[in-house]
Design a protein around this motif. Structure first.
Motif, PDB file in Angstrom:
ATOM      1  N   ALA A 369       0.832  -1.206   0.000  1.00 36.02           N
ATOM      2  CA  ALA A 369       0.000   0.000   0.000  1.00 36.02           C
ATOM      3  C   ALA A 369       0.866   1.254   0.000  1.00 36.02           C
ATOM      4  O   ALA A 369       0.558   2.235  -0.697  1.00 36.02           O
ATOM      5  CB  ALA A 369      -0.928  -0.007   1.218  1.00 36.02           C
ATOM      6  N   ASP A 370       1.961   1.232   0.764  1.00 35.69           N
ATOM      7  CA  ASP A 370       2.881   2.372   0.755  1.00 35.69           C
ATOM      8  C   ASP A 370       3.466   2.593  -0.643  1.00 35.69           C
ATOM      9  O   ASP A 370       3.586   3.726  -1.105  1.00 35.69           O
ATOM     10  CB  ASP A 370       4.020   2.140   1.757  1.00 35.69           C
ATOM     11  CG  ASP A 370       3.565   2.250   3.205  1.00 35.69           C
ATOM     12  OD1 ASP A 370       2.467   2.802   3.440  1.00 35.69           O
ATOM     13  OD2 ASP A 370       4.312   1.783   4.095  1.00 35.69           O
ATOM     14  N   LEU A 371       3.854   1.495  -1.303  1.00 33.83           N
ATOM     15  CA  LEU A 371       4.404   1.612  -2.655  1.00 33.83           C
ATOM     16  C   LEU A 371       3.368   2.194  -3.609  1.00 33.83           C
ATOM     17  O   LEU A 371       3.679   3.090  -4.412  1.00 33.83           O
ATOM     18  CB  LEU A 371       4.861   0.233  -3.146  1.00 33.83           C
ATOM     19  CG  LEU A 371       5.337   0.153  -4.603  1.00 33.83           C
ATOM     20  CD1 LEU A 371       6.647   0.921  -4.782  1.00 33.83           C
ATOM     21  CD2 LEU A 371       5.519  -1.310  -5.028  1.00 33.83           C
ATOM     22  N   LEU A 372       2.134   1.713  -3.529  1.00 27.87           N
ATOM     23  CA  LEU A 372       1.084   2.195  -4.423  1.00 27.87           C
ATOM     24  C   LEU A 372       0.765   3.656  -4.167  1.00 27.87           C
ATOM     25  O   LEU A 372       0.491   4.420  -5.106  1.00 27.87           O
ATOM     26  CB  LEU A 372      -0.168   1.332  -4.264  1.00 27.87           C
ATOM     27  CG  LEU A 372      -0.014  -0.134  -4.675  1.00 27.87           C
ATOM     28  CD1 LEU A 372      -1.317  -0.890  -4.464  1.00 27.87           C
ATOM     29  CD2 LEU A 372       0.443  -0.257  -6.115  1.00 27.87           C
ATOM     30  N   ALA A 373       0.803   4.060  -2.909  1.00 24.69           N
ATOM     31  CA  ALA A 373       0.588   5.473  -2.601  1.00 24.69           C
ATOM     32  C   ALA A 373       1.737   6.325  -3.140  1.00 24.69           C
ATOM     33  O   ALA A 373       1.535   7.425  -3.656  1.00 24.69           O
ATOM     34  CB  ALA A 373       0.436   5.662  -1.095  1.00 24.69           C
ATOM     35  N   LYS A 374       2.954   5.803  -3.032  1.00 24.07           N
ATOM     36  CA  LYS A 374       4.134   6.545  -3.486  1.00 24.07           C
ATOM     37  C   LYS A 374       4.075   6.829  -4.982  1.00 24.07           C
ATOM     38  O   LYS A 374       4.498   7.891  -5.440  1.00 24.07           O
ATOM     39  CB  LYS A 374       5.401   5.750  -3.151  1.00 24.07           C
ATOM     40  CG  LYS A 374       6.707   6.467  -3.476  1.00 24.07           C
ATOM     41  CD  LYS A 374       7.912   5.567  -3.184  1.00 24.07           C
ATOM     42  CE  LYS A 374       8.021   5.225  -1.726  1.00 24.07           C
ATOM     43  NZ  LYS A 374       9.256   4.429  -1.428  1.00 24.07           N
ATOM     44  N   VAL A 375       3.555   5.850  -5.760  1.00 23.13           N
ATOM     45  CA  VAL A 375       3.507   6.036  -7.214  1.00 23.13           C
ATOM     46  C   VAL A 375       2.192   6.643  -7.676  1.00 23.13           C
ATOM     47  O   VAL A 375       1.961   6.789  -8.882  1.00 23.13           O
ATOM     48  CB  VAL A 375       3.754   4.701  -7.950  1.00 23.13           C
ATOM     49  CG1 VAL A 375       5.072   4.097  -7.505  1.00 23.13           C
ATOM     50  CG2 VAL A 375       2.610   3.710  -7.739  1.00 23.13           C
ATOM     51  N   GLY A 376       1.315   7.010  -6.722  1.00 19.60           N
ATOM     52  CA  GLY A 376       0.071   7.666  -7.068  1.00 19.60           C
ATOM     53  C   GLY A 376      -1.020   6.741  -7.547  1.00 19.60           C
ATOM     54  O   GLY A 376      -2.025   7.188  -8.110  1.00 19.60           O
ATOM     55  N   ALA A 377      -0.868   5.445  -7.302  1.00 19.79           N
ATOM     56  CA  ALA A 377      -1.896   4.497  -7.736  1.00 19.79           C
ATOM     57  C   ALA A 377      -3.136   4.584  -6.862  1.00 19.79           C
ATOM     58  O   ALA A 377      -4.249   4.335  -7.326  1.00 19.79           O
ATOM     59  CB  ALA A 377      -1.348   3.077  -7.717  1.00 19.79           C
ATOM     60  N   VAL A 378      -2.937   4.905  -5.596  1.00 16.58           N
ATOM     61  CA  VAL A 378      -4.048   5.091  -4.664  1.00 16.58           C
ATOM     62  C   VAL A 378      -3.720   6.287  -3.771  1.00 16.58           C
ATOM     63  O   VAL A 378      -2.545   6.570  -3.522  1.00 16.58           O
ATOM     64  CB  VAL A 378      -4.283   3.840  -3.774  1.00 16.58           C
ATOM     65  CG1 VAL A 378      -4.707   2.651  -4.606  1.00 16.58           C
ATOM     66  CG2 VAL A 378      -3.043   3.503  -2.968  1.00 16.58           C
ATOM     67  N   PRO A 379      -4.747   7.001  -3.297  1.00 24.19           N
ATOM     68  CA  PRO A 379      -4.484   8.063  -2.332  1.00 24.19           C
ATOM     69  C   PRO A 379      -3.895   7.487  -1.051  1.00 24.19           C
ATOM     70  O   PRO A 379      -4.172   6.348  -0.692  1.00 24.19           O
ATOM     71  CB  PRO A 379      -5.875   8.666  -2.082  1.00 24.19           C
ATOM     72  CG  PRO A 379      -6.722   8.196  -3.220  1.00 24.19           C
ATOM     73  CD  PRO A 379      -6.159   6.882  -3.642  1.00 24.19           C
ATOM     74  N   VAL A 380      -3.096   8.260  -0.355  1.00 27.74           N
ATOM     75  CA  VAL A 380      -2.465   7.783   0.867  1.00 27.74           C
ATOM     76  C   VAL A 380      -3.507   7.321   1.876  1.00 27.74           C
ATOM     77  O   VAL A 380      -3.385   6.248   2.480  1.00 27.74           O
ATOM     78  CB  VAL A 380      -1.570   8.883   1.481  1.00 27.74           C
ATOM     79  CG1 VAL A 380      -1.018   8.425   2.824  1.00 27.74           C
ATOM     80  CG2 VAL A 380      -0.443   9.242   0.529  1.00 27.74           C
ATOM     81  N   LYS A 381      -4.567   8.079   2.063  1.00 24.48           N
ATOM     82  CA  LYS A 381      -5.598   7.708   3.046  1.00 24.48           C
ATOM     83  C   LYS A 381      -6.275   6.397   2.664  1.00 24.48           C
ATOM     84  O   LYS A 381      -6.533   5.540   3.502  1.00 24.48           O
ATOM     85  CB  LYS A 381      -6.633   8.821   3.173  1.00 24.48           C
ATOM     86  CG  LYS A 381      -6.123  10.071   3.880  1.00 24.48           C
ATOM     87  CD  LYS A 381      -7.239  11.083   4.050  1.00 24.48           C
ATOM     88  CE  LYS A 381      -6.735  12.327   4.778  1.00 24.48           C
ATOM     89  NZ  LYS A 381      -7.815  13.337   4.939  1.00 24.48           N
TER      90      LYS A 381
END
Length: 390
Positions: A369-381
């Motif tokens: 989830a951290d990786l996906l948030a980092k690349v903008g795939a999902v919002p951090v929240k």
């Protein structure tokens, strides 16, 4: 029986002592269990777990990709849940919304797409995901190139081309995040080796879970050197001989289910308190892999060497994660991947075995989830809200 067949079975007999070393620890545990739990009760417990456990029950929109040798590959897509209707906005003529990020999950040897159960449950609806079954695994067809009297063993390069076929069919445009466990990580490396321009043009992130870039012939599987050397020497011939007698061997596997379950637990998990339903889920996936498929894939690992292919990942966010007690692809191999990719996030999960994504799902899902948030795939929240297991 021909002379060559006799030789194969003689080698199989000689291998018994060597492979017995491998099984000794598991067999001791099974023998202890037999003192307190009858065979019928163990069988009933397995059936109860199979009937009640939700693991492997998640399904998506199915699709088929065609490999370059004609093998049909099964994949499933989980789409992003639509947002509530927004006020109508003007859109410039000729413009269309950009394609979403697609996360493609590749599984390991003798497993299937369902091995990502916990991660799939957590990410459902948050990001577009593709899960696929490698050739001869899960719902995919038996490898065409491996079929018949002229069949050839599988190569990791072939698996990389298979992944390209799946991407072309399921995610032909838009950014990609590639996630691979064990053989699945090697598949991603083979994709990068053959299609580096695809990585440079479209891949925005990658996760290598419990995998290796090469030198797998040096792994000792937790055995003393004498035992592992004997196993390495005879196992390819043994598997080939067993694969030629698949029906007979499958009956034998069913008859020795207790020992087989002990071996799976030993080489899949490290935790003493792993959920019995999760352990049984892993056992079901592995025992569903026919012995001739096991034999077809095994030689590829000794030949696998894709360290040079990792260079193309240097400019994108990478997660390199492994269990600290992985006996199949030891954490040192994941550390070697991180050494080649200095910007990668290296995570070694305490008390984690080879199937770390099933054994410690929260740790793996949180880092993904951290990786996906980092690349903008999902919002951090959204990533944090969806990172628990279920």
């Amino acid at each position: 029986m021909s002379e060559s067949s006799t030789d194969n079975w003689r080698r199989a007999g000689f291998a018994g002592a060597a492979i017995g070393v491998l099984a000794a620890g598991a067999a001791a545990g099974v023998a202890l269990e037999r003192l307190t739990v009858g065979r019928g009760m163990r069988q009933k417990a397995r059936l109860a777990l199979d009937a009640s456990a939700p693991y492997g029950s998640l399904r998506g929109t199915p699709g088929k990709a065609l490999a370059d040798d004609g093998t049909t590959l099964h994949y499933e897509i989980d789409e992003v849940e639509p947002d509530p209707p927004a006020p109508r906005r003007r859109r410039l003529f000729g413009r269309k919304p950009p394609a979403p990020v697609t996360v493609v999950f590749s599984h390991g040897y003798c497993l299937g797409q369902d091995s990502w159960h916990f991660q799939r449950a957590a990410l459902r609806g948050l990001v577009r995901t593709v899960y696929w079954d490698q050739r001869s695994h899960g719902r995919s067809a038996r490898g065409v190139a491996q079929s018949g009297p002229d069949g050839v063993p599988v190569s990791i390069d072939q698996l990389g081309r298979d992944l390209k076929a799946v991407i072309d069919a399921a995610a032909p445009e838009g950014p990609l995040v590639l996630v691979g466990h064990s053989m699945g990580g090697m598949t991603i490396m083979a994709l990068a080796d053959r299609y580096p321009e695809l990585i440079r043009d479209r891949v925005v992130g990658a996760a290598f879970v419990g995998t290796s870039a090469g030198r797998l012939g040096e792994v000792n599987y937790g055995l003393p050197s004498a035992g592992v050397n004997a196993v390495r020497r005879v196992l390819p011939g043994v598997l080939k001989a067993l694969g030629s007698q698949a029906e007979l061997v499958e009956r034998g596997r069913r008859a020795t289910a207790d020992l087989f379950a002990g071996l799976i637990k030993k080489y899949s998990f490290s935790s003493r308190d792993v959920d019995p339903a999760v352990a049984r889920f892993a056992e079901r996936m592995i025992e569903a892999t026919p012995i001739d498929v096991v034999a077809e894939f095994y030689p590829a690992f000794a030949e696998h060497d894709k360290a040079a292919a990792l260079e193309v990942f240097r400019e994108i966010p990478v997660l390199a994660l492994a269990g600290d007690r992985d006996l199949v692809t030891p954490s040192a191999h994941t550390e070697a991947i991180a050494d080649l990719l200095p910007e990668a996030e290296l995570v070694i999960v305490d008390d984690g075995g080879h199937l770390v994504m099933l054994e410690h799902p929260e740790a793996v899902t949180d880092r993904l989830a951290d990786l996906l948030a980092k690349v903008g795939a999902v919002p951090v929240k959204a990533a944090k809200a969806g990172s628990g297991s279920s």
